[in-house]
Design a protein around this motif. Structure first.
Motif, PDB file in Angstrom:
ATOM      1  N   GLU A 137       0.822  -1.209   0.000  1.00  0.00           N
ATOM      2  CA  GLU A 137       0.000   0.000   0.000  1.00  0.00           C
ATOM      3  C   GLU A 137       0.857   1.261   0.000  1.00  0.00           C
ATOM      4  OE1 GLU A 137      -2.391  -0.557   3.479  1.00  0.00           O
ATOM      5  OE2 GLU A 137      -3.618  -2.090   2.518  1.00  0.00           O
ATOM      6  N   ALA A 138       2.022   1.194   0.637  1.00  0.00           N
ATOM      7  CA  ALA A 138       2.896   2.368   0.724  1.00  0.00           C
ATOM      8  C   ALA A 138       4.342   1.914   0.876  1.00  0.00           C
ATOM      9  CB  ALA A 138       2.503   3.250   1.901  1.00  0.00           C
ATOM     10  N   VAL A 139       5.247   2.728   0.331  1.00  0.00           N
ATOM     11  CA  VAL A 139       6.684   2.500   0.457  1.00  0.00           C
ATOM     12  C   VAL A 139       7.305   3.796   0.930  1.00  0.00           C
ATOM     13  CG1 VAL A 139       8.826   1.934  -0.747  1.00  0.00           C
ATOM     14  CG2 VAL A 139       6.687   0.825  -1.434  1.00  0.00           C
ATOM     15  N   ASP A 140       8.090   3.742   1.999  1.00  0.00           N
ATOM     16  CA  ASP A 140       8.800   4.915   2.503  1.00  0.00           C
ATOM     17  C   ASP A 140      10.288   4.568   2.537  1.00  0.00           C
ATOM     18  OD1 ASP A 140      10.005   6.991   3.958  1.00  0.00           O
ATOM     19  OD2 ASP A 140       8.254   7.238   5.267  1.00  0.00           O
ATOM     20  N   GLN A 141      11.002   4.922   1.460  1.00  0.00           N
ATOM     21  CA  GLN A 141      12.423   4.586   1.355  1.00  0.00           C
ATOM     22  C   GLN A 141      13.252   5.292   2.433  1.00  0.00           C
ATOM     23  OE1 GLN A 141      13.802   2.222  -0.361  1.00  0.00           O
ATOM     24  NE2 GLN A 141      12.141   1.725  -1.743  1.00  0.00           N
ATOM     25  N   GLU A 142      12.842   6.500   2.797  1.00  0.00           N
ATOM     26  CA  GLU A 142      13.588   7.248   3.816  1.00  0.00           C
ATOM     27  C   GLU A 142      13.488   6.574   5.182  1.00  0.00           C
ATOM     28  OE1 GLU A 142      13.372  11.702   5.588  1.00  0.00           O
ATOM     29  OE2 GLU A 142      13.344  11.512   3.398  1.00  0.00           O
ATOM     30  N   ALA A 143      12.283   6.154   5.555  1.00  0.00           N
ATOM     31  CA  ALA A 143      12.071   5.484   6.851  1.00  0.00           C
ATOM     32  C   ALA A 143      12.369   3.991   6.765  1.00  0.00           C
ATOM     33  CB  ALA A 143      10.642   5.692   7.317  1.00  0.00           C
ATOM     34  N   LYS A 144      12.603   3.499   5.532  1.00  0.00           N
ATOM     35  CA  LYS A 144      12.858   2.084   5.282  1.00  0.00           C
ATOM     36  C   LYS A 144      11.700   1.216   5.780  1.00  0.00           C
ATOM     37  CE  LYS A 144      17.818   2.540   5.099  1.00  0.00           C
ATOM     38  NZ  LYS A 144      19.113   2.074   5.557  1.00  0.00           N
ATOM     39  N   THR A 145      10.485   1.576   5.354  1.00  0.00           N
ATOM     40  CA  THR A 145       9.302   0.797   5.706  1.00  0.00           C
ATOM     41  C   THR A 145       8.434   0.579   4.482  1.00  0.00           C
ATOM     42  OG1 THR A 145       7.970   2.750   6.263  1.00  0.00           O
ATOM     43  CG2 THR A 145       9.217   1.724   8.066  1.00  0.00           C
ATOM     44  N   ILE A 146       7.657  -0.489   4.542  1.00  0.00           N
ATOM     45  CA  ILE A 146       6.592  -0.696   3.569  1.00  0.00           C
ATOM     46  C   ILE A 146       5.338  -1.057   4.357  1.00  0.00           C
ATOM     47  CG2 ILE A 146       8.118  -1.417   1.699  1.00  0.00           C
ATOM     48  CD1 ILE A 146       7.184  -4.283   2.144  1.00  0.00           C
ATOM     49  N   GLU A 156       2.017  -3.454  -5.885  1.00  0.00           N
ATOM     50  CA  GLU A 156       2.696  -4.705  -6.206  1.00  0.00           C
ATOM     51  C   GLU A 156       2.385  -5.764  -5.148  1.00  0.00           C
ATOM     52  OE1 GLU A 156       7.147  -6.027  -7.588  1.00  0.00           O
ATOM     53  OE2 GLU A 156       6.953  -4.287  -6.304  1.00  0.00           O
ATOM     54  N   ASN A 157       2.173  -6.995  -5.592  1.00  0.00           N
ATOM     55  CA  ASN A 157       1.996  -8.108  -4.660  1.00  0.00           C
ATOM     56  C   ASN A 157       3.363  -8.634  -4.251  1.00  0.00           C
ATOM     57  OD1 ASN A 157      -0.853  -8.186  -4.618  1.00  0.00           O
ATOM     58  ND2 ASN A 157      -0.839  -9.177  -6.610  1.00  0.00           N
ATOM     59  N   VAL A 158       3.496  -8.991  -2.977  1.00  0.00           N
ATOM     60  CA  VAL A 158       4.765  -9.484  -2.447  1.00  0.00           C
ATOM     61  C   VAL A 158       4.516 -10.630  -1.474  1.00  0.00           C
ATOM     62  CG1 VAL A 158       6.088  -7.339  -2.650  1.00  0.00           C
ATOM     63  CG2 VAL A 158       4.743  -7.755  -0.598  1.00  0.00           C
ATOM     64  N   ALA A 159       5.557 -11.420  -1.283  1.00  0.00           N
ATOM     65  CA  ALA A 159       5.611 -12.405  -0.212  1.00  0.00           C
ATOM     66  C   ALA A 159       6.768 -11.966   0.671  1.00  0.00           C
ATOM     67  CB  ALA A 159       5.849 -13.797  -0.758  1.00  0.00           C
ATOM     68  N   ILE A 160       6.511 -11.810   1.961  1.00  0.00           N
ATOM     69  CA  ILE A 160       7.582 -11.370   2.857  1.00  0.00           C
ATOM     70  C   ILE A 160       7.740 -12.349   4.017  1.00  0.00           C
ATOM     71  CG2 ILE A 160       7.361  -8.922   2.303  1.00  0.00           C
ATOM     72  CD1 ILE A 160       5.866  -8.526   4.900  1.00  0.00           C
ATOM     73  N   THR A 161       8.976 -12.448   4.459  1.00  0.00           N
ATOM     74  CA  THR A 161       9.306 -13.170   5.679  1.00  0.00           C
ATOM     75  C   THR A 161       9.783 -12.109   6.650  1.00  0.00           C
ATOM     76  OG1 THR A 161       9.998 -15.095   4.392  1.00  0.00           O
ATOM     77  CG2 THR A 161      10.723 -14.997   6.692  1.00  0.00           C
ATOM     78  N   TYR A 162       9.264 -12.150   7.873  1.00  0.00           N
ATOM     79  CA  TYR A 162       9.626 -11.122   8.841  1.00  0.00           C
ATOM     80  C   TYR A 162       9.725 -11.704  10.238  1.00  0.00           C
ATOM     81  CZ  TYR A 162       4.715 -11.119  10.225  1.00  0.00           C
ATOM     82  OH  TYR A 162       3.470 -11.497  10.684  1.00  0.00           O
ATOM     83  N   GLU A 163      10.381 -10.956  11.116  1.00  0.00           N
ATOM     84  CA  GLU A 163      10.507 -11.311  12.522  1.00  0.00           C
ATOM     85  C   GLU A 163      10.089 -10.112  13.354  1.00  0.00           C
ATOM     86  OE1 GLU A 163      14.669 -12.183  12.879  1.00  0.00           O
ATOM     87  OE2 GLU A 163      14.440 -14.179  12.015  1.00  0.00           O
ATOM     88  N   GLU A 164       9.526 -10.366  14.495  1.00  0.00           N
ATOM     89  CA  GLU A 164       9.199  -9.270  15.405  1.00  0.00           C
ATOM     90  C   GLU A 164      10.415  -9.008  16.280  1.00  0.00           C
ATOM     91  OE1 GLU A 164       6.235  -8.104  19.011  1.00  0.00           O
ATOM     92  OE2 GLU A 164       5.436  -9.391  17.431  1.00  0.00           O
ATOM     93  N   LYS A 165      10.932  -7.773  16.196  1.00  0.00           N
ATOM     94  CA  LYS A 165      12.100  -7.376  16.981  1.00  0.00           C
ATOM     95  C   LYS A 165      11.813  -6.035  17.628  1.00  0.00           C
ATOM     96  CE  LYS A 165      15.501  -9.589  13.998  1.00  0.00           C
ATOM     97  NZ  LYS A 165      16.682  -9.385  13.142  1.00  0.00           N
ATOM     98  N   ASP A 166      11.901  -5.978  18.918  1.00  0.00           N
ATOM     99  CA  ASP A 166      11.680  -4.734  19.666  1.00  0.00           C
ATOM    100  C   ASP A 166      10.354  -4.071  19.287  1.00  0.00           C
ATOM    101  OD1 ASP A 166      14.179  -5.051  20.942  1.00  0.00           O
ATOM    102  OD2 ASP A 166      15.188  -4.088  19.261  1.00  0.00           O
ATOM    103  N   GLY A 167       9.318  -4.880  19.114  1.00  0.00           N
ATOM    104  CA  GLY A 167       7.994  -4.354  18.825  1.00  0.00           C
ATOM    105  C   GLY A 167       7.759  -3.956  17.374  1.00  0.00           C
ATOM    106  N   GLU A 168       8.729  -4.230  16.498  1.00  0.00           N
ATOM    107  CA  GLU A 168       8.581  -3.898  15.077  1.00  0.00           C
ATOM    108  C   GLU A 168       8.601  -5.188  14.251  1.00  0.00           C
ATOM    109  OE1 GLU A 168      10.550   0.334  14.155  1.00  0.00           O
ATOM    110  OE2 GLU A 168      12.007  -1.266  14.507  1.00  0.00           O
ATOM    111  N   ASN A 169       7.877  -5.176  13.151  1.00  0.00           N
ATOM    112  CA  ASN A 169       7.928  -6.278  12.190  1.00  0.00           C
ATOM    113  C   ASN A 169       9.062  -5.973  11.226  1.00  0.00           C
ATOM    114  OD1 ASN A 169       5.603  -7.592  13.231  1.00  0.00           O
ATOM    115  ND2 ASN A 169       4.326  -6.122  12.161  1.00  0.00           N
ATOM    116  N   VAL A 170      10.141  -6.763  11.295  1.00  0.00           N
ATOM    117  CA  VAL A 170      11.337  -6.501  10.490  1.00  0.00           C
ATOM    118  C   VAL A 170      11.442  -7.546   9.386  1.00  0.00           C
ATOM    119  CG1 VAL A 170      13.843  -6.233  10.514  1.00  0.00           C
ATOM    120  CG2 VAL A 170      12.488  -5.493  12.493  1.00  0.00           C
ATOM    121  N   ILE A 171      11.433  -7.067   8.138  1.00  0.00           N
ATOM    122  CA  ILE A 171      11.508  -7.956   6.989  1.00  0.00           C
ATOM    123  C   ILE A 171      12.908  -8.550   6.880  1.00  0.00           C
ATOM    124  CG2 ILE A 171      11.384  -8.077   4.467  1.00  0.00           C
ATOM    125  CD1 ILE A 171       9.340  -5.810   4.585  1.00  0.00           C
ATOM    126  N   THR A 172      12.964  -9.880   6.726  1.00  0.00           N
ATOM    127  CA  THR A 172      14.235 -10.550   6.501  1.00  0.00           C
ATOM    128  C   THR A 172      14.365 -11.025   5.065  1.00  0.00           C
ATOM    129  OG1 THR A 172      13.271 -12.649   7.260  1.00  0.00           O
ATOM    130  CG2 THR A 172      14.427 -11.306   8.903  1.00  0.00           C
TER     131      THR A 172
END
Length: 82
Positions: free
Chosen positions: A29-38, A60-76
């Motif tokens: 839905e959104a990409v923020d390259q500066e904040a490094k988030t989608i 764009e459709n994506v498949a993501i793998t992520y982990e929760e670290k310090d309360g954030e969903n971090v894409i690996t």
């Protein structure tokens, strides 16, 4: 008893430090390259270090793998076009 307590405490610390990976598929839905988030399906994900995500675009459709670290969903890992 002290030995058993020490072993249990060590196992608890080791278990608490583990992070389980999760996977999901959705539309960006959104990409923020500066904040490094989608944002995918209303959820914000932090782009992890070493993850190539500069060509991701909203819609764009994506498949993501992520982990929760310090309360954030971090894409690996991210796979576009899924």
């Amino acid at each position: 008893n002290k030995f058993a307590s020490g072993v249990m405490a060590g196992l608890l610390v080791a278990w608490a430090g583990t992070v389980a990976a999760a996977e999901m598929r959705g539309q960006i839905e959104a990409v923020d390259q500066e904040a490094k988030t989608i944002t995918v399906d209303g959820v914000e994900y932090k782009i992890g270090e070493g993850v190539a995500a500069t060509e991701l675009v909203p819609g764009e459709n994506v498949a993501i793998t992520y982990e929760e670290k310090d309360g954030e969903n971090v894409i690996t890992r991210v796979e576009p076009g899924q």
